[in-house]
Design a protein around this motif. Structure first.
Motif, short mmCIF file in Angstrom:
data_model
loop_
_atom_site.label_atom_id
_atom_site.label_comp_id
_atom_site.label_asym_id
_atom_site.label_seq_id
_atom_site.Cartn_x
_atom_site.Cartn_y
_atom_site.Cartn_z
N ASP A 92 -1.31 1.88 3.49
CA ASP A 92 0.07 2.35 3.35
C ASP A 92 0.30 2.74 1.89
OD1 ASP A 92 2.84 2.65 3.06
OD2 ASP A 92 3.30 0.97 4.39
N ILE A 93 0.15 4.02 1.60
CA ILE A 93 0.23 4.47 0.21
C ILE A 93 1.63 4.29 -0.38
CG2 ILE A 93 0.68 6.91 0.69
CD1 ILE A 93 -1.36 7.45 -1.69
N ALA A 94 2.66 4.47 0.42
CA ALA A 94 4.02 4.30 -0.09
C ALA A 94 4.24 2.85 -0.54
CB ALA A 94 5.05 4.70 0.95
N GLU A 110 3.78 11.08 -8.17
CA GLU A 110 4.02 10.29 -6.97
C GLU A 110 3.00 10.73 -5.92
OE1 GLU A 110 7.51 12.98 -4.89
OE2 GLU A 110 8.08 11.40 -6.29
N PRO A 111 2.84 9.99 -4.82
CA PRO A 111 1.89 10.40 -3.78
C PRO A 111 2.24 11.79 -3.25
CG PRO A 111 2.56 8.13 -3.45
CD PRO A 111 3.46 8.69 -4.53
N LEU A 112 1.22 12.65 -3.15
CA LEU A 112 1.40 14.01 -2.67
C LEU A 112 0.57 14.22 -1.40
CD1 LEU A 112 1.12 15.92 -6.06
CD2 LEU A 112 3.20 15.28 -4.83
N ASP A 113 1.14 14.90 -0.42
CA ASP A 113 0.45 15.19 0.84
C ASP A 113 -0.47 16.38 0.62
OD1 ASP A 113 -0.41 15.78 3.41
OD2 ASP A 113 1.54 15.33 4.30
N ARG A 114 -1.77 16.16 0.76
CA ARG A 114 -2.77 17.21 0.56
C ARG A 114 -3.31 17.73 1.89
NH1 ARG A 114 -4.20 19.60 -3.61
NH2 ARG A 114 -6.39 19.27 -3.26
N GLY A 115 -2.64 17.41 2.98
CA GLY A 115 -3.09 17.86 4.30
C GLY A 115 -4.01 16.85 4.94
N SER A 116 -5.18 16.63 4.35
CA SER A 116 -6.13 15.68 4.92
C SER A 116 -5.82 14.24 4.53
CB SER A 116 -7.55 16.02 4.46
OG SER A 116 -7.67 15.88 3.06
N GLU A 117 -5.05 14.11 3.46
CA GLU A 117 -4.72 12.79 2.94
C GLU A 117 -3.47 12.88 2.08
OE1 GLU A 117 -7.76 11.46 0.18
OE2 GLU A 117 -7.77 13.40 -0.82
N VAL A 118 -2.90 11.72 1.83
CA VAL A 118 -1.82 11.61 0.84
C VAL A 118 -2.45 10.86 -0.32
CG1 VAL A 118 0.47 10.69 0.35
CG2 VAL A 118 -0.08 11.51 2.67
N ARG A 119 -2.28 11.39 -1.53
CA ARG A 119 -2.95 10.73 -2.65
C ARG A 119 -2.16 10.90 -3.94
NH1 ARG A 119 -7.95 14.94 -3.34
NH2 ARG A 119 -6.94 16.29 -4.86
N CYS A 120 -2.50 10.01 -4.89
CA CYS A 120 -1.95 10.06 -6.23
C CYS A 120 -2.98 9.40 -7.15
CB CYS A 120 -0.59 9.36 -6.31
SG CYS A 120 -0.60 7.65 -5.74
N TYR A 121 -2.74 9.52 -8.44
CA TYR A 121 -3.68 8.99 -9.42
C TYR A 121 -2.93 8.16 -10.45
CZ TYR A 121 -7.15 12.29 -7.66
OH TYR A 121 -8.03 12.98 -6.87
N LEU A 122 -3.62 7.15 -10.96
CA LEU A 122 -3.13 6.39 -12.09
C LEU A 122 -4.29 6.13 -13.03
CD1 LEU A 122 -2.87 2.61 -11.52
CD2 LEU A 122 -3.52 4.05 -9.61
N ARG A 123 -3.97 5.68 -14.23
CA ARG A 123 -5.01 5.31 -15.19
C ARG A 123 -4.89 3.82 -15.47
NH1 ARG A 123 -7.88 9.52 -17.54
NH2 ARG A 123 -6.91 11.56 -17.35
#
Length: 146
Positions: A92-94, A110-123
């Motif tokens: 559950d990414i949210a 914030e999490p972005l819908d890329r079609g195949s997945e919802v993803r985001c990045y942090l450092r």
């Protein structure tokens, strides 16, 4: 696989763990234990944190050793170039995003819908890039957008 003192000990085959060269072992150890709910297996020399079904090993950088001649380990330099990153899959990414932000994690977006997945990045505290993703469309045959 068995565990001995919290460390993975393969009974056959192999186990893969991630080694990160860090500037401050305590800060990095606490980040992975707190944000990812990891279990500290060893606090120092090296620090080892079990996160889900993997182990993250952290130690300061240093020069060559007899078993790695000519190799110097150093934490990433500030900036955008990246040659490798951690890829974390969540159910559950949210929920993960909200919880990690509440713990002080700073995401690039914030999490972005890329079609195949919802993803985001942090450092992490040393600048290592970490992808957080939830597989969605790929489960229905939708591949990633370019």
């Amino acid at each position: 696989m068995a565990e001995q003192g919290g460390f993975p000990v393969p009974e056959a085959g192999l186990v893969v763990a991630q080694f990160l060269t860090v500037r401050d072992v305590r800060v990095s150890r606490e980040f992975y234990a707190d944000v990812f709910g990891g279990r500290v297996v060893l606090a120092e020399n090296p620090a080892v944190v079990q996160v889900a079904n993997t182990w993250i090993i952290m130690n300061p950088g240093g020069g060559p050793t007899p078993d790695k001649p000519g190799v110097t380990l150093s934490a990433p330099e500030a900036g955008d170039p990246v040659s490798a990153f951690l890829n974390v899959r969540v159910a559950d990414i949210a929920a993960f995003y909200a919880d990690a932000r509440a713990k002080g994690a700073q995401f690039l977006t914030e999490p972005l819908d890329r079609g195949s997945e919802v993803r985001c990045y942090l450092r992490d505290p040393d600048g290592y890039l970490i992808e957080i993703g939830q597989t969605t469309g790929l489960l229905r045959g939708i591949t990633a957008e370019q």
